[in-house]
Write a protein that holds these residues in place. Structure first.
Motif, mmCIF file in Angstrom:
data_model
loop_
_atom_site.group_PDB
_atom_site.id
_atom_site.type_symbol
_atom_site.label_atom_id
_atom_site.label_comp_id
_atom_site.label_asym_id
_atom_site.label_seq_id
_atom_site.Cartn_x
_atom_site.Cartn_y
_atom_site.Cartn_z
ATOM 1 N N UNK A 140 69.582 10.171 -8.133
ATOM 2 C CA UNK A 140 68.436 9.644 -9.025
ATOM 3 C C UNK A 140 67.294 10.484 -8.940
ATOM 4 N N UNK A 141 67.136 11.194 -7.808
ATOM 5 C CA UNK A 141 66.011 11.955 -7.388
ATOM 6 C C UNK A 141 66.229 13.337 -8.179
ATOM 7 N N UNK A 142 67.611 13.793 -8.102
ATOM 8 C CA UNK A 142 67.960 14.977 -8.704
ATOM 9 C C UNK A 142 67.828 14.721 -10.228
ATOM 10 N N UNK A 143 68.211 13.452 -10.750
ATOM 11 C CA UNK A 143 68.029 13.363 -12.272
ATOM 12 C C UNK A 143 66.705 13.610 -12.576
ATOM 13 N N UNK A 150 67.350 -2.530 -0.075
ATOM 14 C CA UNK A 150 66.086 -2.680 -1.095
ATOM 15 C C UNK A 150 65.671 -1.238 -1.618
ATOM 16 N N UNK A 151 65.728 -0.430 -0.725
ATOM 17 C CA UNK A 151 65.370 1.102 -0.924
ATOM 18 C C UNK A 151 66.320 1.846 -1.942
ATOM 19 N N UNK A 152 67.571 1.302 -2.067
ATOM 20 C CA UNK A 152 68.574 2.003 -2.642
ATOM 21 C C UNK A 152 68.720 1.189 -4.213
ATOM 22 N N UNK A 153 68.003 0.351 -4.596
ATOM 23 C CA UNK A 153 68.298 -0.567 -5.891
ATOM 24 C C UNK A 153 67.688 0.362 -6.961
ATOM 25 N N UNK A 154 66.513 0.963 -7.005
ATOM 26 C CA UNK A 154 65.994 1.753 -8.199
ATOM 27 C C UNK A 154 66.908 2.766 -8.473
ATOM 28 N N UNK A 155 67.430 3.654 -7.511
ATOM 29 C CA UNK A 155 68.715 4.612 -7.584
ATOM 30 C C UNK A 155 69.642 4.248 -8.154
ATOM 31 N N UNK A 156 70.340 3.421 -7.516
ATOM 32 C CA UNK A 156 71.548 2.723 -8.240
ATOM 33 C C UNK A 156 71.539 2.507 -9.808
ATOM 34 N N UNK A 157 70.330 1.508 -9.864
ATOM 35 C CA UNK A 157 70.090 1.052 -11.108
ATOM 36 C C UNK A 157 70.067 2.205 -12.238
ATOM 37 N N UNK A 158 68.981 3.325 -11.922
ATOM 38 C CA UNK A 158 69.184 4.456 -12.663
ATOM 39 C C UNK A 158 70.367 4.935 -13.044
ATOM 40 N N UNK A 159 71.330 5.199 -12.081
ATOM 41 C CA UNK A 159 72.532 5.727 -12.196
ATOM 42 C C UNK A 159 73.514 4.909 -13.107
ATOM 43 N N UNK A 160 73.362 3.698 -12.967
ATOM 44 C CA UNK A 160 74.267 2.769 -13.873
ATOM 45 C C UNK A 160 73.582 2.807 -15.320
#
Length: 217
Positions: free
Chosen positions: A138-141, A170-180
């Motif tokens: 997600x950071x790369x995105x 908790x820290x991983x939720x935004x990145x996972x959501x973006x990837x999905x």
């Protein structure tokens, strides 16, 4: 925000991308591996990345698609995928300047894609979990000009469809959501399995989808 490619004559990236992110040329056309059969679900991604020098085989003929990915391999793949120039930054005491991955780890850290594990260490041989991979992709995105902003409720709604979403850090939720949301991860699966070590074929699929979304293929 909708980003429109500034060039209609082929994919050159989104208008909001970091100028250092470059589209890769195909340098090894038709590259295949004997351990990736025609029926492999990630065959297209593996071969597209291998053709561009992003994914290297463990041997000349085998890529070990089901092997776990090390943190050093992840850094190398993501830096190559974005066309960034490897440059060591000596940020981690367990990354020797002579290590094959020193430049890639340094660059991934400089661009904010990867962090250390604490205590000034990177743990290059450690594995990468699915939630760590999604966070870093997600950071790369964002570097590719993809809008990665999502509200807390949008993140929750995206992840709540999965049976095990409460096990996601908790820290991983935004990145996972973006990837999905952006199709970098397949949202038709039943579970996220956030703490499972990611396999090389899965990482290839994520980066292939990232490059597709970023108009860099």
């Amino acid at each position: 925000t909708i980003h429109v490619s500034g060039n209609t004559g082929g994919a050159t990236g989104l208008s909001g991308k970091n100028p250092d992110v470059k589209k890769l040329a195909v340098t090894n056309p038709g590259k295949t591996f004997s351990d990736v059969p025609a029926s492999h679900p990630n065959k297209t991604a593996i071969e597209a990345l291998a053709a561009r020098g992003v994914l290297e085989g463990r041997t000349a003929t085998q890529v070990a698609p089901d092997a776990k990915m090390t943190r050093a391999e992840f850094a190398a793949m993501v830096v190559r995928a974005l066309g960034l120039t490897p440059k060591a930054n000596n940020s981690f005491k367990d990354v020797s300047s002579k290590a094959w991955y020193a430049g890639e780890v340094g660059t991934a850290n400089t661009y904010g894609i990867i962090d250390g594990v604490g205590g000034g260490r990177f743990n290059p041989e450690g594995t990468v979990t699915r939630q760590e991979a999604a966070t870093m992709v997600a950071r790369a995105a964002k570097l590719c000009g993809i809008d990665t902003g999502m509200s807390d409720s949008a993140v929750r709604n995206m992840l709540a469809q999965f049976g095990d979403y409460t096990t996601v850090a908790q820290w991983a939720r935004p990145g996972l959501a973006v990837c999905y949301r952006d199709g970098i991860l397949d949202d038709s699966v039943l579970n996220i399995q956030p703490k499972e070590a990611i396999r090389r074929c899965e990482m290839a699929q994520m980066l292939y989808k990232l490059l597709e979304k970023g108009e860099l293929l």
